[in-house]
Design a protein around this motif. Structure first.
Motif, PDB file in Angstrom:
ATOM      1  N   PHE A  66      57.412  72.207  -3.766  1.00 20.92           N
ATOM      2  CA  PHE A  66      56.246  71.576  -3.147  1.00 20.92           C
ATOM      3  C   PHE A  66      55.055  72.521  -3.153  1.00 20.92           C
ATOM      4  O   PHE A  66      53.934  72.125  -3.439  1.00 20.92           O
ATOM      5  CB  PHE A  66      56.541  71.123  -1.718  1.00 20.92           C
ATOM      6  CG  PHE A  66      55.356  70.436  -1.099  1.00 20.92           C
ATOM      7  CD1 PHE A  66      55.159  69.082  -1.320  1.00 20.92           C
ATOM      8  CD2 PHE A  66      54.418  71.140  -0.374  1.00 20.92           C
ATOM      9  CE1 PHE A  66      54.046  68.449  -0.807  1.00 20.92           C
ATOM     10  CE2 PHE A  66      53.300  70.509   0.144  1.00 20.92           C
ATOM     11  CZ  PHE A  66      53.120  69.161  -0.063  1.00 20.92           C
ATOM     12  N   ILE A 111      57.308  66.329  -3.792  1.00 18.50           N
ATOM     13  CA  ILE A 111      58.638  66.482  -3.223  1.00 18.50           C
ATOM     14  C   ILE A 111      59.662  66.080  -4.272  1.00 18.50           C
ATOM     15  O   ILE A 111      59.510  65.050  -4.925  1.00 18.50           O
ATOM     16  CB  ILE A 111      58.807  65.565  -1.988  1.00 18.50           C
ATOM     17  CG1 ILE A 111      57.858  65.983  -0.872  1.00 18.50           C
ATOM     18  CG2 ILE A 111      60.245  65.571  -1.500  1.00 18.50           C
ATOM     19  CD1 ILE A 111      58.321  67.145  -0.047  1.00 18.50           C
ATOM     20  N   PHE A 121      62.769  64.423  -4.809  1.00 14.34           N
ATOM     21  CA  PHE A 121      63.695  63.553  -4.093  1.00 14.34           C
ATOM     22  C   PHE A 121      65.113  63.601  -4.683  1.00 14.34           C
ATOM     23  O   PHE A 121      65.972  62.843  -4.265  1.00 14.34           O
ATOM     24  CB  PHE A 121      63.180  62.108  -4.080  1.00 14.34           C
ATOM     25  CG  PHE A 121      62.122  61.873  -3.047  1.00 14.34           C
ATOM     26  CD1 PHE A 121      62.449  61.358  -1.808  1.00 14.34           C
ATOM     27  CD2 PHE A 121      60.811  62.204  -3.290  1.00 14.34           C
ATOM     28  CE1 PHE A 121      61.478  61.163  -0.843  1.00 14.34           C
ATOM     29  CE2 PHE A 121      59.830  62.010  -2.329  1.00 14.34           C
ATOM     30  CZ  PHE A 121      60.170  61.485  -1.108  1.00 14.34           C
ATOM     31  N   MET A 171      64.843  67.438   3.677  1.00 11.93           N
ATOM     32  CA  MET A 171      63.494  66.865   3.739  1.00 11.93           C
ATOM     33  C   MET A 171      62.931  66.943   5.149  1.00 11.93           C
ATOM     34  O   MET A 171      61.760  67.245   5.348  1.00 11.93           O
ATOM     35  CB  MET A 171      63.530  65.409   3.292  1.00 11.93           C
ATOM     36  CG  MET A 171      63.595  65.316   1.802  1.00 11.93           C
ATOM     37  SD  MET A 171      63.948  63.671   1.312  1.00 11.93           S
ATOM     38  CE  MET A 171      64.016  63.962  -0.430  1.00 11.93           C
ATOM     39  N   VAL A 172      63.802  66.654   6.114  1.00 14.98           N
ATOM     40  CA  VAL A 172      63.367  66.781   7.502  1.00 14.98           C
ATOM     41  C   VAL A 172      62.922  68.210   7.776  1.00 14.98           C
ATOM     42  O   VAL A 172      61.888  68.450   8.403  1.00 14.98           O
ATOM     43  CB  VAL A 172      64.513  66.376   8.452  1.00 14.98           C
ATOM     44  CG1 VAL A 172      64.134  66.695   9.886  1.00 14.98           C
ATOM     45  CG2 VAL A 172      64.821  64.905   8.309  1.00 14.98           C
ATOM     46  N   VAL A 219      59.498  69.208   6.469  1.00 16.22           N
ATOM     47  CA  VAL A 219      58.414  68.631   7.268  1.00 16.22           C
ATOM     48  C   VAL A 219      58.321  69.352   8.609  1.00 16.22           C
ATOM     49  O   VAL A 219      57.235  69.674   9.088  1.00 16.22           O
ATOM     50  CB  VAL A 219      58.624  67.119   7.466  1.00 16.22           C
ATOM     51  CG1 VAL A 219      57.527  66.550   8.329  1.00 16.22           C
ATOM     52  CG2 VAL A 219      58.624  66.428   6.117  1.00 16.22           C
ATOM     53  N   LEU A 229      55.049  71.647   5.432  1.00 12.79           N
ATOM     54  CA  LEU A 229      55.302  71.634   3.992  1.00 12.79           C
ATOM     55  C   LEU A 229      54.692  72.853   3.304  1.00 12.79           C
ATOM     56  O   LEU A 229      53.553  73.198   3.562  1.00 12.79           O
ATOM     57  CB  LEU A 229      54.706  70.367   3.378  1.00 12.79           C
ATOM     58  CG  LEU A 229      55.549  69.109   3.500  1.00 12.79           C
ATOM     59  CD1 LEU A 229      54.749  67.911   3.034  1.00 12.79           C
ATOM     60  CD2 LEU A 229      56.814  69.244   2.684  1.00 12.79           C
ATOM     61  N   LEU A 246      62.365  65.059  13.930  1.00  9.72           N
ATOM     62  CA  LEU A 246      61.335  64.951  12.898  1.00  9.72           C
ATOM     63  C   LEU A 246      60.241  63.995  13.338  1.00  9.72           C
ATOM     64  O   LEU A 246      59.050  64.289  13.254  1.00  9.72           O
ATOM     65  CB  LEU A 246      61.947  64.443  11.590  1.00  9.72           C
ATOM     66  CG  LEU A 246      60.905  64.013  10.558  1.00  9.72           C
ATOM     67  CD1 LEU A 246      60.332  65.206   9.831  1.00  9.72           C
ATOM     68  CD2 LEU A 246      61.469  63.032   9.573  1.00  9.72           C
ATOM     69  N   LEU A 303      56.396  64.903  14.033  1.00 14.26           N
ATOM     70  CA  LEU A 303      55.298  64.282  13.298  1.00 14.26           C
ATOM     71  C   LEU A 303      54.327  63.587  14.241  1.00 14.26           C
ATOM     72  O   LEU A 303      53.129  63.533  13.990  1.00 14.26           O
ATOM     73  CB  LEU A 303      55.840  63.279  12.285  1.00 14.26           C
ATOM     74  CG  LEU A 303      56.364  63.875  11.000  1.00 14.26           C
ATOM     75  CD1 LEU A 303      56.878  62.790  10.095  1.00 14.26           C
ATOM     76  CD2 LEU A 303      55.277  64.667  10.305  1.00 14.26           C
ATOM     77  N   PRO A 350      51.677  66.987  13.585  1.00 24.96           N
ATOM     78  CA  PRO A 350      51.919  66.496  12.230  1.00 24.96           C
ATOM     79  C   PRO A 350      51.933  67.592  11.175  1.00 24.96           C
ATOM     80  O   PRO A 350      52.529  67.407  10.125  1.00 24.96           O
ATOM     81  CB  PRO A 350      50.772  65.521  11.969  1.00 24.96           C
ATOM     82  CG  PRO A 350      49.986  65.447  13.208  1.00 24.96           C
ATOM     83  CD  PRO A 350      50.510  66.402  14.215  1.00 24.96           C
ATOM     84  N   GLU A 351      51.257  68.715  11.425  1.00 26.76           N
ATOM     85  CA  GLU A 351      51.250  69.747  10.377  1.00 26.76           C
ATOM     86  C   GLU A 351      52.549  70.548  10.368  1.00 26.76           C
ATOM     87  O   GLU A 351      52.694  71.500   9.618  1.00 26.76           O
ATOM     88  CB  GLU A 351      50.031  70.668  10.532  1.00 26.76           C
ATOM     89  CG  GLU A 351      50.017  71.519  11.761  1.00 26.76           C
ATOM     90  CD  GLU A 351      49.448  70.799  12.984  1.00 26.76           C
ATOM     91  OE1 GLU A 351      49.035  71.470  13.920  1.00 26.76           O
ATOM     92  OE2 GLU A 351      49.434  69.550  13.015  1.00 26.76           O
TER      93      GLU A 351
END
Lengths: 288, 347
Positions: free
Chosen positions: A27, A33, A35, A224-225, A228, A232, A269, A273, A277-278
């Motif tokens: 990333f 991302i 996946f 992925m969680v 975040v 990222l 998560l 968020l 959110p950052e």
């Protein structure tokens, strides 16, 4: 009991962190991302299993060959499906890598059948005692390798020319291009490096987990969680996020229900968020 | 659908309307052409996936916000329908609304959190939600029976309870839904929010600078999409008569739904339906040839990659000719040195 589950969580979190660091490298440089990260982990598990079957060696001795194989697989995947869509809208990456995930699972299923395989090591039967806490050796080794790998990646990014070029690409694509950085080669390198990290995590998991085609799915979602959670693109954030996810999972698993443990992580998560959110460590941490 | 267009009837348009009319007539006569229940059941699957694809297309196609949790909305619809029917004997025609309500709330929550951020956050959040949903369905054993799933038992033929001896009835119900969904999609495409969604797809910053409340529009599209998906879920579950988390709340199903739209042509009116028309028979064939061990997913994954790399506009673009950029391979052949990293907003 609490100390035990926290330690369990920390060592498992080490493995999660390693997958997430792979995701972060991709990333950070490419701004997309992958996946199919969980499926790359699955490939790593199969590579370790196949080499273990062929040579009879412990998977820990096979770290270098498996990483080499995974790096080559990463390069191959990049040139086959990722390279054609570089520069396209990010949704293309979402769809293509998701498609890739299913292709990888199906291909492995066709070659090796969906049966569960195991890798046997002597390390599995040894536990390490720390006061009242006892830990399985494979998990401790996994955590140790994670720390070593993350440090190695950091060193690579900071001290080598290739690493500097990658950071430049991550920082500002156009300026890097203007300065003569071959950004496409850096993309390939970052992608292959991310895949290698996933593969390494797969290898470290083989003594603990069964090897089967769909094994990657839960690791994919958790990693992925984590990225975040960590913000990222931040390697430090990915490591911390991984450890937190591991602890939350272990504590929830011990006190409420192992079935519900993943849901707790996803709930965190969504809360993160909603309020930050950052990501928890979105600022201050170094970008890949 | 197109036959109702008030615009002047150019010959090419007349042709298209004729083909469409013929296709609709064919769809209505389809169950009459075969006595085999299996063929009709494939027809049911086609209608279901076409409906799901059309729903997914509203958020994933028009607005290009890729969702991987549409299987969760299917599951919400399916489980709500089954639970209300098994415990209280409530007709699926009523529980459809309960399911859509729950789905709307869920979509509202996920959307309002994740749409505040750009980039891959929405896709990541949908995956997280899909996992929560699946894990929760597995965990609530006394409510959902966990991994064993739920069944409804056939008692007697009844339209109110959606129980039919033959699949024809399901086929017609879902066909009517498909036509309805296409109409909704068509109306949306021509309406103000539809234009907004496409503006967001092309350039979200530009859209916002023109005064479009992108957050609200995306949220609206996602909720609409979720509601439509959930309604199909309820009806489809009564056709299946058996649901479990592994089949109805899985990432496989979520991907399959997305593939319909992507392969047919994401962001177009007919794309998802064309995608279902191509993929449903193809996957039946793949199941026969490869065995239904799950390797059928090779087809979906592979086609997804191939379509995006070589023909972003999907099957539909082969006929209309628009919306398909120069295939990357061609670009590559023309000159590898061309830097294409610069512009990232071009569609």
């Amino acid at each position: 009991m609490l100390a035990q589950s926290i330690f369990n969580g920390l060592v498992m979190g080490g493995v999660y962190a390693l997958i997430a660091v792979g995701l972060t490298i991709i990333f950070g440089v490419m701004k997309v991302i992958n996946f199919a990260q969980g499926e790359c982990l699955m490939l790593g598990m199969y590579a370790a299993w196949a080499l273990h079957r062929a040579t009879g060696l412990s998977p820990y001795i096979l770290i270098v060959p498996v990483m080499t194989v995974m790096f080559l697989i990463g390069q191959f995947i990049f040139s086959l499906v990722i390279n054609p869509i570089v520069g396209r809208p990010p949704t293309d990456f979402v769809v293509v890598t998701m498609g890739l995930a299913f292709v990888l699972v199906s291909v492995i299923q066709l070659i090796f059948s969906p049966t569960y395989q195991t890798v046997v090591t002597t390390a599995k039967n040894i536990t390490i005692r720390l006061g009242s806490v006892s830990l399985g050796t494979p998990r401790v080794i996994a955590c140790g390798v994670m720390i070593a790998a993350v440090l190695a990646v950091r060193l690579f990014l900071k001290k080598t020319d290739v690493g500097r070029a990658m950071r430049a690409t991550a920082e500002n694509l156009e300026v890097a291009q203007m300065l003569g950085v071959n950004t496409r080669r850096n993309f390939a390198l970052a992608f292959a490096l991310g895949v290698t990290m996933a593969g390494l995590s797969g290898l470290l998991l083989t003594p603990i987990y069964y090897v089967f085609p769909n094994v990657g799915m839960p690791f994919k979602t958790i990693s992925m969680v984590i990225v975040v959670l960590g913000g990222l693109g931040s390697i430090g954030g990915a490591v911390l996020g991984g450890l937190i996810a591991g602890v939350v999972e272990a504590v929830l698993g011990a006190y409420i229900s192992p079935d519900l443990a993943p849901a707790g992580i996803f709930l965190i998560l969504i809360l993160v968020l909603a309020f930050r959110p950052e990501g928890m460590f979105g600022k201050g941490a170094r970008k890949a | 659908m197109t036959k109702e267009k008030p615009s002047p009837l150019k010959p090419s348009r007349l042709w298209k309307a004729g083909i469409l009319l013929a296709f609709v007539v064919f769809l209505f006569l389809f169950p009459r052409m075969s006595s085999s229940n299996y063929i009709v059941s494939i027809g049911v699957t086609f209608c279901t996936f076409a409906c799901l694809g059309v729903s997914w297309n509203i958020i994933g196609g028009y607005a290009a916000q890729i969702s991987w949790c549409h299987s969760s909305f299917v599951a919400i619809g399916a489980y709500t329908g089954f639970l209300l029917f098994n415990h209280f004997g409530i007709s699926p025609w009523i529980s459809v609304f309960a399911g859509t309500g729950i789905s709307a709330v869920a979509a509202l929550i996920i959307g309002s959190i994740s749409f505040r951020l750009r980039g891959p956050f929405f896709s990541l959040c949908t995956i997280a939600f899909a996992e929560i949903m699946r894990v929760w369905l597995l965990f609530q054993k006394n409510l959902t029976q966990g991994a064993n799933g739920l069944v409804i038992t056939f008692k007697q033929e009844s339209f109110v309870n959606l129980m039919f001896r033959k699949d024809d009835a399901f086929y017609y119900i879902l066909l009517v839904m498909l036509i309805l969904y296409m109409l909704i999609s068509w109306l949306l495409q021509r309406s103000r929010p539809g234009y907004y969604l496409r503006a967001i797809k092309v350039d979200e910053d530009a859209a916002e600078s023109l005064g479009i409340k992108t957050h609200r529009i995306k949220l609206f599209a996602f909720v609409l999409s979720a509601v439509m998906t959930s309604a199909v879920g309820t009806i489809y579950a009564f056709f299946l008569t058996y649901i479990d988390p592994a089949s109805i709340s899985s990432m496989d199903l979520a991907t399959r739904i997305g593939t319909m739209a992507v392969v047919g042509g994401a962001g177009t009116l007919f794309g998802p339906m064309v995608g279902a028309l191509a993929l449903v028979p193809l996957s039946e064939l793949a199941n026969v040839l490869l065995g239904s061990s799950g390797s059928g997913m090779l087809l979906y994954g592979g086609l997804m990659i191939i379509v995006i790399i070589f023909r972003r506009g999907g099957i539909v673009s082969l006929f209309s000719g628009d919306g398909a950029p120069v295939p990357a391979l061609l670009k590559k052949l023309r000159g590898k040195g061309q830097a294409k990293n610069g512009g990232d907003s071009g569609a």
